[in-house]
Scaffold this motif. Structure first.
Motif, PDB file in Angstrom:
ATOM      1  N   PHE A  48       1.020  -0.794   0.031  1.00  0.00           N
ATOM      2  CA  PHE A  48      -0.623   0.012  -0.072  1.00  0.00           C
ATOM      3  C   PHE A  48       1.065   1.502  -0.139  1.00  0.00           C
ATOM      4  CE2 PHE A  48      -2.022  -3.369   2.014  1.00  0.00           C
ATOM      5  CZ  PHE A  48      -3.517  -3.665   1.629  1.00  0.00           C
ATOM      6  N   GLY A  49       1.792   1.101  -0.202  1.00  0.00           N
ATOM      7  CA  GLY A  49       3.419   2.103  -0.411  1.00  0.00           C
ATOM      8  C   GLY A  49       2.744   3.787  -1.391  1.00  0.00           C
ATOM      9  N   THR A  50       3.513   4.420  -0.183  1.00  0.00           N
ATOM     10  CA  THR A  50       3.016   5.898  -1.655  1.00  0.00           C
ATOM     11  C   THR A  50       4.273   6.663  -1.599  1.00  0.00           C
ATOM     12  OG1 THR A  50       2.186   6.955   0.106  1.00  0.00           O
ATOM     13  CG2 THR A  50      -0.038   5.805  -1.973  1.00  0.00           C
ATOM     14  N   TYR A  51       4.056   7.449  -2.318  1.00  0.00           N
ATOM     15  CA  TYR A  51       5.101   8.720  -1.815  1.00  0.00           C
ATOM     16  C   TYR A  51       4.896   9.401  -0.698  1.00  0.00           C
ATOM     17  CZ  TYR A  51       7.303   6.031  -6.262  1.00  0.00           C
ATOM     18  OH  TYR A  51       7.970   5.435  -7.186  1.00  0.00           O
ATOM     19  N   ASP A  83       1.662  15.740 -12.354  1.00  0.00           N
ATOM     20  CA  ASP A  83       0.934  14.612 -12.877  1.00  0.00           C
ATOM     21  C   ASP A  83       0.162  14.117 -11.994  1.00  0.00           C
ATOM     22  OD1 ASP A  83       1.231  14.528 -15.846  1.00  0.00           O
ATOM     23  OD2 ASP A  83       2.769  13.278 -15.469  1.00  0.00           O
ATOM     24  N   LYS A  84      -0.429  13.651 -12.083  1.00  0.00           N
ATOM     25  CA  LYS A  84      -1.562  12.312 -11.249  1.00  0.00           C
ATOM     26  C   LYS A  84      -0.288  11.379 -10.445  1.00  0.00           C
ATOM     27  CE  LYS A  84      -4.982  10.979  -9.762  1.00  0.00           C
ATOM     28  NZ  LYS A  84      -6.533  10.400  -9.079  1.00  0.00           N
ATOM     29  N   GLY A  85       0.139  11.361  -8.774  1.00  0.00           N
ATOM     30  CA  GLY A  85       1.140  10.862  -8.339  1.00  0.00           C
ATOM     31  C   GLY A  85       2.345  11.641  -8.549  1.00  0.00           C
ATOM     32  N   ALA A  86       2.638  12.783  -8.408  1.00  0.00           N
ATOM     33  CA  ALA A  86       3.701  13.556  -9.222  1.00  0.00           C
ATOM     34  C   ALA A  86       3.868  14.472  -7.870  1.00  0.00           C
ATOM     35  CB  ALA A  86       3.821  14.083 -10.179  1.00  0.00           C
ATOM     36  N   PRO A  87       5.091  14.494  -7.497  1.00  0.00           N
ATOM     37  CA  PRO A  87       5.392  15.593  -6.069  1.00  0.00           C
ATOM     38  C   PRO A  87       4.837  16.294  -5.997  1.00  0.00           C
ATOM     39  CG  PRO A  87       7.802  14.788  -6.787  1.00  0.00           C
ATOM     40  CD  PRO A  87       6.272  14.298  -7.852  1.00  0.00           C
ATOM     41  N   PHE A  88       4.003  17.475  -7.531  1.00  0.00           N
ATOM     42  CA  PHE A  88       3.656  18.801  -7.838  1.00  0.00           C
ATOM     43  C   PHE A  88       1.891  18.255  -8.036  1.00  0.00           C
ATOM     44  CE2 PHE A  88       7.506  19.968  -6.562  1.00  0.00           C
ATOM     45  CZ  PHE A  88       7.704  20.723  -5.282  1.00  0.00           C
ATOM     46  N   TYR A  89       1.692  17.581  -8.156  1.00  0.00           N
ATOM     47  CA  TYR A  89      -0.214  17.157  -8.665  1.00  0.00           C
ATOM     48  C   TYR A  89      -1.209  18.172  -7.771  1.00  0.00           C
ATOM     49  CZ  TYR A  89      -4.498  15.520  -8.915  1.00  0.00           C
ATOM     50  OH  TYR A  89      -5.347  14.954  -9.895  1.00  0.00           O
ATOM     51  N   ASP A  90      -1.779  18.530  -8.332  1.00  0.00           N
ATOM     52  CA  ASP A  90      -2.903  19.507  -7.674  1.00  0.00           C
ATOM     53  C   ASP A  90      -4.015  20.149  -8.261  1.00  0.00           C
ATOM     54  OD1 ASP A  90      -4.616  21.562  -6.719  1.00  0.00           O
ATOM     55  OD2 ASP A  90      -3.117  22.902  -5.995  1.00  0.00           O
ATOM     56  N   LYS A  91      -4.912  18.955  -7.516  1.00  0.00           N
ATOM     57  CA  LYS A  91      -6.219  18.723  -7.747  1.00  0.00           C
ATOM     58  C   LYS A  91      -7.064  19.405  -8.776  1.00  0.00           C
ATOM     59  CE  LYS A  91      -9.342  18.039  -3.628  1.00  0.00           C
ATOM     60  NZ  LYS A  91      -8.723  18.932  -3.320  1.00  0.00           N
ATOM     61  N   ASN A  92      -6.784  20.590  -8.619  1.00  0.00           N
ATOM     62  CA  ASN A  92      -7.169  22.326  -9.118  1.00  0.00           C
ATOM     63  C   ASN A  92      -6.718  22.078 -10.476  1.00  0.00           C
ATOM     64  OD1 ASN A  92      -9.091  22.234  -6.878  1.00  0.00           O
ATOM     65  ND2 ASN A  92      -6.824  23.649  -6.310  1.00  0.00           N
ATOM     66  N   TYR A  93      -5.911  21.919 -10.485  1.00  0.00           N
ATOM     67  CA  TYR A  93      -5.287  21.639 -11.782  1.00  0.00           C
ATOM     68  C   TYR A  93      -4.617  20.535 -12.468  1.00  0.00           C
ATOM     69  CZ  TYR A  93      -4.211  26.122 -10.669  1.00  0.00           C
ATOM     70  OH  TYR A  93      -3.777  27.836  -9.897  1.00  0.00           O
ATOM     71  N   PRO A  94      -6.281  19.568 -13.000  1.00  0.00           N
ATOM     72  CA  PRO A  94      -4.922  18.164 -13.643  1.00  0.00           C
ATOM     73  C   PRO A  94      -4.972  18.469 -14.343  1.00  0.00           C
ATOM     74  CG  PRO A  94      -7.753  18.855 -13.978  1.00  0.00           C
ATOM     75  CD  PRO A  94      -7.233  20.273 -13.104  1.00  0.00           C
ATOM     76  N   ASN A  95      -5.090  19.714 -15.319  1.00  0.00           N
ATOM     77  CA  ASN A  95      -3.905  19.292 -16.690  1.00  0.00           C
ATOM     78  C   ASN A  95      -2.721  20.221 -15.875  1.00  0.00           C
ATOM     79  OD1 ASN A  95      -2.441  20.355 -19.102  1.00  0.00           O
ATOM     80  ND2 ASN A  95      -3.579  21.173 -19.936  1.00  0.00           N
ATOM     81  N   PRO A  96      -0.874  19.781 -15.672  1.00  0.00           N
ATOM     82  CA  PRO A  96       0.052  20.153 -15.278  1.00  0.00           C
ATOM     83  C   PRO A  96      -0.052  21.816 -15.715  1.00  0.00           C
ATOM     84  CG  PRO A  96       0.486  17.910 -16.308  1.00  0.00           C
ATOM     85  CD  PRO A  96      -1.388  18.149 -16.430  1.00  0.00           C
ATOM     86  N   ASN A  97       0.015  21.521 -17.562  1.00  0.00           N
ATOM     87  CA  ASN A  97       0.662  22.804 -17.522  1.00  0.00           C
ATOM     88  C   ASN A  97       0.315  24.298 -17.318  1.00  0.00           C
ATOM     89  OD1 ASN A  97       1.903  21.235 -19.840  1.00  0.00           O
ATOM     90  ND2 ASN A  97      -0.225  21.054 -21.118  1.00  0.00           N
TER      91      ASN A  97
END
Ligand code: HEC
Length: 274
Positions: A48-51, A83-97
């Motif tokens: 169940f490990g996550t970063y 990206d999803k699962g990446a250190p700077f993922y933010d659900k308010n910005y699903p498009n990382p651009n």
């Protein structure tokens, strides 16, 4: 030989082989001299490990401010950081651009480009779609800048090195270990017990308080080493969390299926004499 004896023999050999390989694995990567490899408890290990997002974010800072002067991340683009699962993922910005962190990080790098009108080579600030740029123009320049050593690309280094995250962490903290008398160092080489042969051409990259963490975490060598390793573990395996989630759903699905099958089996055979 009876069937039971055969089964016992086979089971016995399986246990022996498993035990032997575990021992062999534990013995590997012991380091030279008196150095004892430290085995850390990584957040991303286990079913169940996550970063650890905060650690990976600090790790990016260490990479950017320390390691990036010599090591590239050639398999990554800036947008991957959001990206999803990446250190700077933010659900308010699903498009990382559109992710403001990602945009700022990208703009902090200077990218070589070609002027569309004049054809001249120019430097411009990075955008999320850009790849992490090369540090040196070619291998000769990289070696010349590092006393003959070649700094490897770090994007998949945690997967590439035997021992993975523990190896990278120990490599970064082991410089203080006492050098055995029989190891001789020529100029440009440093003692590091984690390297095969105990010699490395990378000067100790970390020292206490080399970076200043925004979240106030004290920047000890061990802390920075653990954080940058967490970040590099993510870059080596960015899909780990997704994969584990998919695996979990598959297990759940199979368990429910097994239960349903058991009941239908009972029902189908209920009138048959055993
Ligand atoms: C001044 C340049 C420089 C800096 C800064 C630097 N490195 Fe290195 N690094 C090197 C060189 C050169 C090598 C090749 C060493 C060798 O093969 O002897 C290397 C090798 C490595 C290796 C591979 C070791 C192996 O098993 O072959 C890792 C991992 C590594 N560096 C991680 C880092 C990390 C993480 C940072 C930032 C905290 C960092 N380096 C900062 C120059 C640098």
């Amino acid at each position: 030989m009876t069937l039971n004896m055969k089964t016992a023999l086979i089971a016995g050999s399986v246990v022996l082989v498993a035990a032997a390989s575990t021992l062999a694995y534990a013995a590997g990567g012991g380091g030279t001299g008196d150095y004892k490899m430290e085995h850390k408890h990584w957040h991303f290990k286990g079913a169940f490990g996550t970063y650890d997002t905060a650690a990976a974010q600090r790790g990016y800072q260490v990479y950017r401010e320390v390691c990036a002067s010599c090591h590239q991340l050639k398999h990554l683009s800036f947008r991957h950081l959001g990206d999803k699962g990446a250190p700077f993922y933010d659900k308010n910005y699903p498009n990382p651009n559109d992710n403001p962190y990602v945009k700022n990080f990208a703009a902090d790098w200077s990218i070589e480009d070609i002027d569309g009108e004049t054809g001249d080579i120019l430097e411009r600030p990075g955008v999320p779609a850009d790849k992490f740029p090369a540090i040196y123009p070619n291998e000769a320049a990289a070696r010349a800048g590092n006393g003959g050593g070649l700094p490897p690309d770090l994007s998949v280094i945690v997967a590439a090195r035997n021992g993975g995250a523990d190896y990278i962490y120990n490599l970064l903290v082991a410089y203080n270990a006492k050098k055995p008398a029989d190891i001789e160092l020529t100029p440009g080489l440093y003692y590091n017990p984690v390297m095969d042969g105990g010699k490395i051409s990378m000067a100790p990259p970390l020292s206490d308080e080399l970076v200043e963490y925004a979240d106030g975490t004290p920047a000890t060598v061990e802390q920075m080493a653990a954080d940058v390793t967490e970040f590099l573990a993510w870059s080596s395996d960015p899909k780990l969390e997704q994969r584990k989630a998919t695996g979990l759903m598959a297990m759940l699905y199979l368990s429910i299926l097994a239960i349903l099958l058991w009941f239908s089996y009972k029902r189908v055979w209920k009138d048959v004499e055993h």
